[in-house]
Structures are given as structure tokens and as C-alpha cells.
Design an enzyme around this catalytic site. Sequence first.
Site, PDB file in Angstrom:
ATOM      1  N   ASP A  55      -7.644  12.539 -10.340  1.00 45.18           N
ATOM      2  CA  ASP A  55      -6.239  13.116 -10.582  1.00 45.18           C
ATOM      3  C   ASP A  55      -5.765  12.325 -11.796  1.00 45.18           C
ATOM      4  O   ASP A  55      -5.688  11.046 -11.848  1.00 45.18           O
ATOM      5  CB  ASP A  55      -5.449  12.788  -9.436  1.00 45.18           C
ATOM      6  CG  ASP A  55      -4.028  13.123  -9.781  1.00 45.18           C
ATOM      7  OD1 ASP A  55      -3.618  13.519 -10.753  1.00 45.18           O
ATOM      8  OD2 ASP A  55      -3.196  13.459  -8.547  1.00 45.18           O
ATOM      9  N   SER A 108      -5.329  21.766 -26.403  1.00 43.89           N
ATOM     10  CA  SER A 108      -3.764  22.047 -26.607  1.00 43.89           C
ATOM     11  C   SER A 108      -3.779  23.605 -26.345  1.00 43.89           C
ATOM     12  O   SER A 108      -4.180  24.192 -25.438  1.00 43.89           O
ATOM     13  CB  SER A 108      -3.280  21.763 -28.054  1.00 43.89           C
ATOM     14  OG  SER A 108      -2.014  22.109 -28.279  1.00 43.89           O
ATOM     15  N   LYS A 165       2.421  20.880 -24.703  1.00 47.64           N
ATOM     16  CA  LYS A 165       1.627  20.984 -25.844  1.00 47.64           C
ATOM     17  C   LYS A 165       1.976  20.423 -27.103  1.00 47.64           C
ATOM     18  O   LYS A 165       0.780  20.049 -28.011  1.00 47.64           O
ATOM     19  CB  LYS A 165       1.274  22.687 -25.586  1.00 47.64           C
ATOM     20  CG  LYS A 165       0.299  22.840 -24.640  1.00 47.64           C
ATOM     21  CD  LYS A 165      -0.797  21.958 -24.243  1.00 47.64           C
ATOM     22  CE  LYS A 165      -1.473  22.697 -22.913  1.00 47.64           C
ATOM     23  NZ  LYS A 165      -2.784  21.474 -22.907  1.00 47.64           N
ATOM     24  N   TYR A 196       6.133  24.241 -21.022  1.00 46.29           N
ATOM     25  CA  TYR A 196       4.686  24.136 -21.432  1.00 46.29           C
ATOM     26  C   TYR A 196       4.375  24.046 -23.014  1.00 46.29           C
ATOM     27  O   TYR A 196       3.864  23.167 -23.467  1.00 46.29           O
ATOM     28  CB  TYR A 196       4.097  25.818 -20.913  1.00 46.29           C
ATOM     29  CG  TYR A 196       2.787  25.555 -21.448  1.00 46.29           C
ATOM     30  CD1 TYR A 196       1.723  24.720 -20.734  1.00 46.29           C
ATOM     31  CD2 TYR A 196       2.096  26.508 -22.202  1.00 46.29           C
ATOM     32  CE1 TYR A 196       0.298  24.808 -20.948  1.00 46.29           C
ATOM     33  CE2 TYR A 196       0.809  26.571 -22.575  1.00 46.29           C
ATOM     34  CZ  TYR A 196      -0.254  25.777 -21.810  1.00 46.29           C
ATOM     35  OH  TYR A 196      -1.328  25.926 -22.002  1.00 46.29           O
TER      36      TYR A 196
END
Length: 281
Positions: free
Chosen positions: A59, A137, A155, A151
Site C-alpha cells: 500500500d 502522470s 497530477k 485529480y
Amino acid sequence: MSDRKNKTWFITGASRGLGYEIAVAALAAGDNVVATGRKLDALRNVYEPDERLLLLALDVCSQSQAEDCAKQAVAHFGGVDILVNNAGYGQLGVFEEVAAERISAQFETNVFGLMGVTRAILPYMRERRQGRIFNISSIAGAIGFEGASAYCAAKFAVEGFSECLAAEVKQFGIGVTIVQPGFFRTDFLDDSSISYGDLRVSDYEQYSAAVLGGYRSRNHQQAGDPAKLGEALVKLSREENSPLRFAAGSDAVQYLGAAYSARQEEVDKWASLSITTDIQE
């Protein structure tokens, strides 16, 4: 890079999608692979036993797990030549409809998890004065998309981190490449991989439905072939000087080219005002 014939790859999020295809391509090229994922059973279900393959539960949000997996990888194969930070998921939704804790979770995995794995692997690369890091990315790391603020923000952070890291570790013979995929035909837009906002703001009702419907309509209709991306990264891993950024997919080339051109045009348009902010000696 290592002068050993077989390179060793350490790949996160390798139980499916891009991570899996990158691992398959590396194995097909004769390299060793440490394939990691949150669930060991999920990894065992998709890979055939191979002496060149090590499966580890990881994880990426656990720094202790990342460090333990790095130690196991080095003990098993003698080092790590190539790190692929692929693990992550997409948090979509109009900003005001995404709860703060969901945005924090997005950064915890997509940014801090990536940084944590990098922190665990880098000492072994520095010791050997060689290595290559591929940070996955997205075109969303360079372009803002409607209904994807969390999001895109994550990124964009990956891109900034990676560019700085590349400058810092170049002195140790370690290269960094930011991989910017366009839309690839994976499970990324499935409910098992994507998360949507759970708050509802009436002003956004129709707009939000249209934006998210647009994303759902792309599911499994994307042009990008994950297997071919895996093959491309293997080729890049063999390059003496790999690029800082690699646009993956014809749509990525189109989106990014247009975005960079638009930014330059904007800089030029406002340059005369921009330079007035200098101190006049």
C-alpha cells in the site's frame, strides 16, 4: 544504468492496467520485475510464477511497507534499476461536490504515496550511482479538465515534484521521466478505479451530470493501448538519455501540443504588462 544484462524493475499498482502491462513488457524483454499491489492475491491471480518475478504486497500510503518492499527487492535481485510509480486512482467531480477528505485521500495516494516509494528506493539507486524513475502522470498533469480538479491538482503536483527531483538526482546518474498518458483503454474509468464527488450542489446539477457522463462514455472506448505503452517504456529504459517528459498516445501529443502553444501565446500577449512589474533601477 546498471551494466548487468538484466535490469530490475520495481512497479507499483501492478495488478492490472498500465502497471500490469509495463510489468509484462519488462518480463518479455528479459528483465526482472518486482510487481507490487495492495493485495497479494490479486497479483498472484494475474501472473504466472517466474524466477524473474517477485510479487509483494504494498500500500503506497504506508512508508514502512514501502521501505520493507524496497529492502526485499534489493535482497532478492541485488538492486533496483528502474522504478515505475504507477499506483493511483482518479478522483473526479466538480470541486464543490468533492468533500475535503476525498481530496486529501487523492493526494495521499497519488502524490504522497508516490513520494514515499521514491524515498524508499532512492538510497539504493544513489548507492550504486545509477537508476531510472518513471513517474506516471497524465495529460491531466499539464492541462485542467472540467470535473477533475482534485485529480488534476494531484497530477500537477507529481509533475512539479518530478521536475525538481530530476535536477537533484542527475548528479548521481539517476534519470527521471514524467510519463503523460492520454486516454488509455484500462479500467481507470470503471467504478472500481474512479471515485466521484458525493456532495450535491443544485447549481451544478445539470453541468455535473453532463461532465461526468462524458467521462463515463469514454470508458473502454479509449484509443490508447496499455500493452504498447509498456513496450514504449522498455524502449525508453534502454535510452542513454531519456526525456524529462514523454507524451503517451496520439491524443496526448495533440492535447499537450495545443496547451503548450496556448500558454506561449498568452505569455507573449501579456509580456508588455508582465515586464512592468520589475524594479526599475
